[in-house]
Design an enzyme around this catalytic site. Sequence first.
Site, mmCIF file in Angstrom:
data_model
loop_
_atom_site.group_PDB
_atom_site.id
_atom_site.type_symbol
_atom_site.label_atom_id
_atom_site.label_comp_id
_atom_site.label_asym_id
_atom_site.label_seq_id
_atom_site.Cartn_x
_atom_site.Cartn_y
_atom_site.Cartn_z
ATOM 1 N N CYS A 12 0.863 -1.180 0.000
ATOM 2 C CA CYS A 12 0.000 0.000 0.000
ATOM 3 C C CYS A 12 0.905 1.237 0.000
ATOM 4 C CB CYS A 12 -0.908 0.006 1.222
ATOM 5 S SG CYS A 12 -0.022 0.098 2.801
ATOM 6 N N GLU A 130 0.232 -0.512 15.041
ATOM 7 C CA GLU A 130 -0.601 0.673 14.805
ATOM 8 C C GLU A 130 -1.486 0.963 16.004
ATOM 9 O OE1 GLU A 130 -4.487 2.100 12.315
ATOM 10 O OE2 GLU A 130 -3.141 0.711 11.273
ATOM 11 N N CYS A 197 -8.881 2.701 6.225
ATOM 12 C CA CYS A 197 -8.218 3.207 5.026
ATOM 13 C C CYS A 197 -9.001 2.820 3.776
ATOM 14 C CB CYS A 197 -6.797 2.648 4.946
ATOM 15 S SG CYS A 197 -5.923 3.091 3.426
#
Length: 296
Positions: A12, A130, A197
Amino acid sequence: MNIEIDQDSGFCFGVLSAIGKAEEELRHGNELYCLGDIVHNGMECRRLSELGLKTISHQQFGTLGGARVLLRAHGEPPSTYETAKRVGISLVDATCPVVLKLQKRIREQYDKMDPEHQQIVIYGQKGHAEVLGLVGQTDGNAIVVESAADISGIDFSRDIFLYSQTTKPSSGYSGVIEALQSRMRDGATLTYFNTICGQVSHRREHIREFAASHKVILFVSGQKSSNGKVLLNECMQVNPRTFSIEGPGDITSEMLTDTDSIGICGATSTPKWLMEQCRQELLKLIQVQELSGGHK
């Protein structure tokens, strides 16, 4: 035999940017450390290690005064930046812009809310890099839930501000929202935000179409990849002949049985070069079978 590599699979934007920054530093001859695996793919980590990238743990981080350290796309909590400043570490910050934006939103919400009557909940994988960075924006006070069945630790008499880890599936997030709504006490409110996302979300939709268009699917991903587990599941739901592999060494001749169409795809942490290596391995196996007269 039709062999197709999914053009939407692979790194990504955030991962691609982080690896690009690492390669640029190493090209200039800089000694560079990375805080944790730069990407959840062992083969890509080994490739960068051979170029000179040194992976370190958070325990080692505070002992590297004067060093140059890359922060990967997953992001870090404020404490990491504080440690770097205290011991004189030079940071190469490759945090994904989408993650940075989410960190800022959570921090702003936390700073202005009333903790006695309000709380922040994050839908994500406990212990994921994250998520640790997101929880760090709340001084460790956010509650992390992994599914709709994991909400017992929440106080439903207090307002909830709900966010999602950027790479989690929207279906799971919807399930958590519904479960929380059904448990809220009178006077308490649930406010949730779309923080998944868009690029990752699109891949889940696309990969189902790709998996359904081939008789056999080879899904290439590292075992540590959270996104890989999600996308692998999407493939398996539409194509039972989906094989999970880490690289060309996992490919067997049995995977070629009774098929004339093979699709190769992977996670947001899977490099394109690795999928191409898998394609080349398939071509070798097919050639061997054809020479032996055993290909069906």
